[in-house]
Structures are given as C-alpha cells and as structure tokens.
Design a protein around this motif. Sequence first.
Motif, short mmCIF file in Angstrom:
data_model
loop_
_atom_site.label_atom_id
_atom_site.label_comp_id
_atom_site.label_asym_id
_atom_site.label_seq_id
_atom_site.Cartn_x
_atom_site.Cartn_y
_atom_site.Cartn_z
N LYS A 343 0.85 -1.23 -0.14
CA LYS A 343 -0.19 0.41 0.13
C LYS A 343 0.72 1.56 0.12
O LYS A 343 1.86 1.99 0.88
N VAL A 344 0.32 2.10 -0.46
CA VAL A 344 1.35 3.59 -0.95
C VAL A 344 0.03 5.09 -0.35
O VAL A 344 -0.92 4.50 -0.62
N LEU A 345 0.50 4.89 1.16
CA LEU A 345 -0.35 6.11 1.38
C LEU A 345 0.85 7.41 0.60
O LEU A 345 1.63 8.02 1.02
N ILE A 346 -0.97 8.07 0.20
CA ILE A 346 -0.47 9.92 0.09
C ILE A 346 -0.97 10.95 0.42
O ILE A 346 -2.23 10.93 0.63
N ASN A 347 -0.16 11.25 1.18
CA ASN A 347 -1.31 12.51 2.56
C ASN A 347 -1.01 14.04 1.72
O ASN A 347 -0.32 13.84 1.24
N CYS A 348 -2.64 14.86 2.07
CA CYS A 348 -3.10 15.36 0.99
C CYS A 348 -2.64 16.61 1.75
O CYS A 348 -3.15 17.43 1.60
N GLY A 349 -2.67 16.39 3.07
CA GLY A 349 -2.97 17.48 4.37
C GLY A 349 -4.34 18.12 4.82
O GLY A 349 -5.59 17.39 3.92
N ALA A 350 -4.37 18.64 5.45
CA ALA A 350 -5.43 19.40 5.84
C ALA A 350 -6.31 19.55 5.21
O ALA A 350 -7.39 20.41 5.05
#
Length: 398
Positions: A343-350
């Motif tokens: 799994k690749v997690l892409i954190n896009c922020g608040a």
Amino acid sequence: MGEAPAFVVDYLEGNFTNGLHLKSKGCRTSIDIGCDRTYIIGESDEKSIGIQIFDKSTGECVDPIVLGTKPKPTKSHSAILLDEDRILVIKGNTNSDDSFWFLEVNTPFVREQKTRLGAEVVAWSKAVIGEAEKPLVISGPSGVGKGTLISKLMEEFPFMFGFSVSHTTRSPRNNERNGVHYHFTERNKMEKDIDNGKFLEFAAVHGNLYGTSVEAVDVVADKGKRCILDIDVQGARSVRATSLEAIFVFICPPSFEELEKRLRSRGTETEEQIQKRLRNAKAELEQGTSPGLFDHLLVNDDLDKCYEKLKELLNLGHAVKPSHKSDLIHVPMEHTVSKIDEKVLINCGASEQEKSGVNMYVLDLASIKGGAPARTRGLDIYGVESSLNGVIGAQVLN
Ligand SMILES: Nc1ncnc2c1ncn2[C@@H]1O[C@H](COP(=O)(O)OP(=O)(O)OP(=O)(O)O)[C@@H](O)[C@H]1O
Ligand SMILES: Nc1nc2c(ncn2[C@@H]2O[C@H](COP(=O)(O)O)[C@@H](O)[C@H]2O)c(=O)[nH]1
C-alpha cells in the motif's frame, strides 16, 4: 474494494518515518537503488519529466534512453521506490487519471531493452486505475473481413472501443486518411522510431513495414476505451510476448476461393499484390490455426453470424462502459508519500480535507498487472478521511 484498513490509523498516529524514500527538492526527486545508483527525476525539458542516473561509484551522471509514453512536465511530483525494479511517480496538482506513473528501471522489459540498445534504459508506464478491459488483437489473412468486423464493433459500441492506428510504409488507398486508417510514413523514419523503442510490435507484411506504436495503444487507453489492434500473425506473436495482456482472435475464411473472391472484389490491390497476399495467406492460416497463439478462432462465412460470435466471446451482452471515477481523485501540489507493504499512502494535508473531505489516498498495488511499454493496469485507490485520532471514513473511488 474494502474499507480503510486499521493500519492506516496506527500509521497516522505514530510511525510517520517508515517507508519515506522521498527527498524532494523543488520539482526534483532522487531515489537511491542499490548502493551505487541514484535516479534523479525532474523537469529537464518542456515535453516531459526528465530522468538522469547518477552513478556514485564513477561520480558520473548518465541520460538514459527513456521509453514509453512520457508524463507531461508538472510543477510538483513525489516519487517512491516500490521495489528494485520500479519507482512510483505521483504528479501533484492533478485531478485526473494522469496522476500515477511507474518508472521502470529494472523490469524484464527494461533489461531486455538495455541488452538490445547497449545503453542505460528506463521506461514509463502510466497507471490505469481499476481493471480496464483487455485490448483485442484481431488477425487473419488479408481480405478475410477483419476491418469489416472491426468497423461493425466500433459503430455499435463507439464509446467502448478505440482503434489502434498503426504505422505503415505502404501507400494510402483512395478512401484512406492519414491518422485515421493508418499513420502513413517513410521507411527510414519508421525504422528509426523502431530503433528508438517507440513500437510495441512491427512486422514486414506483404512487402511493407507495419507496426503498432506504444502511443497508438496509449491514446485509446487514455480515452478510457478498449483498444482494438488489427495486425498480422507475426505482430500478434510479438504482442503476446509483451506486457499487453490482450484477447487474441484469429479470423478464418470459409474457403481459400472465397478469400480470393473477397480480395478481388474489394478492388484495392493490383493483380501482383493480390497474388502476394494470397501466397502469404497460406502461411498465415497455418500459423493462425495452430494451437497456442490465438485464444479464439472465428470463421467469417456469414458476416452477421460471425459478428454475433465475436460479440459473444467479448461478453458484450454484459459489458458496461468503463467509468472514469478517477476524476474524483485530486492529488494536491503539496503531498507526502510513504509505503507499507503493497500500500502506498499519499497524505494530502488538512487544506485538501477542507475542499474534498479526503486528506489521504491509499493506493493498493496488490493487483497491478502489465507494465512498460504498455499501461500498468489494476491500480486500486480509495480516499480516506482521517483525523489524528483515527480514520473517520473511507471513500471508494473505483
Ligand atoms: N462475411 C463476408 N462475406 C462476404 N464478404 C465479406 C465478408 N466479410 C467481409 N467481406 C468483404 O470482403 C472484403 C475484404 O474485407 P476487409 O477489407 O474487411 O478485409 P481485411 O481482413 O480487413 O483485409 P486486410 O487485411 O487486407 O486489411 C471487403 O470488400 C468486405 O466487404
Ligand atoms: N504486424 C502488424 N500488422 C499490421 C499492422 N497494421 C496492419 N497490419 C496487417 O497488415 C496486413 C495488411 O493490411 P492492409 O491494410 O495493407 O490491407 C493485414 O493483415 C493487417 O492486419 C500493424 O500495426 N502491425
């Protein structure tokens, strides 16, 4: 497609350094592979994202030969090493299915091309979100009715199928238009493009060169359509050896006499060309009907009956138009990327969460298939609305 797995919660709460291979510097990223190689991914020209390989042992930078359809330049991207063979490159500020690209650095295809070209090679393969329908390869002797059957399919299902426009060195017939029926080209130019790895397959057919460019197939995939390739038996064999998992259909005539009659009645070839095509038809029929290469054989006797059988084997009774739910995905300019197992997690922020309610995407690589020089299919993606206390919800996006 399931719900967001629990590990996302653990991951968000703590362990945020795991899997971070990204060293972002403006719009350039660098990925170390093994002890002595760094792949530098950045904008080196106006046409595409540029690639360089830095060899730590020699201190030299090499410009590799870059194969495949290349991603257009972007103001931001991230990159993460998936395994020793591939890097995932994620374009920022994209909200279409243009976001996810695989840069292959050591897959079997790349290794084969390195040997062939005697140079450093990398290859791009764009990710297709979800399970796209397999392309369709149709072969058979000249005059058997391949084009006629394909036209019927395209007419009845215009939103579903797209034709792979081949390149050829033969002259256009009266009714043929450049870029629609074929890309008519000079032999020198085509040979150069073949050397540069622009073709998925090519073959000398009836005294001319014919070939399917990687781009011809990609153009159709980008429209979300199922690609149809009308190619000869040699071409079909070459495609079988690539990563393009297709359905292979061979069309036979009811008899050799009927084939000759159709070829003559079409009135597009000289007598000499007809003779050549008929001679070649014997070998093609032998190869096409021998086991192993084609998944299906259809006899085109009565056109309507043959067409119905073709639709049957393509399961067209149950087919649905491929959806473009990937339009729902928006990877912002600023994001971080990390990986846990498949799994690749892409954190896009608040700030992204305020806009769309989603602040993280999870890419599941477990079911990906294919790869350069064609697309990498089967990418699974879902958006996650998370808080520091845990996952609030998951949105299924495909
Ligand atoms: N079942 C059929 N019965 C009678 N005529 C047919 C049938 N199918 C196709 N034809 C006719 O045969 C001719 C050849 O068909 P078509 O051009 O589709 O062949 P093709 O396999 O695409 O040939 P090529 O490989 O040379 O492009 C055309 O005139 C077409 O109208
Ligand atoms: N290997 C390939 N064969 C191709 C391609 N495009 C067409 N063809 C085959 O060539 C013959 C002759 O076609 P025509 O248009 O001159 O009648 C026919 O069998 C086609 O299937 C290609 O890209 N690659």
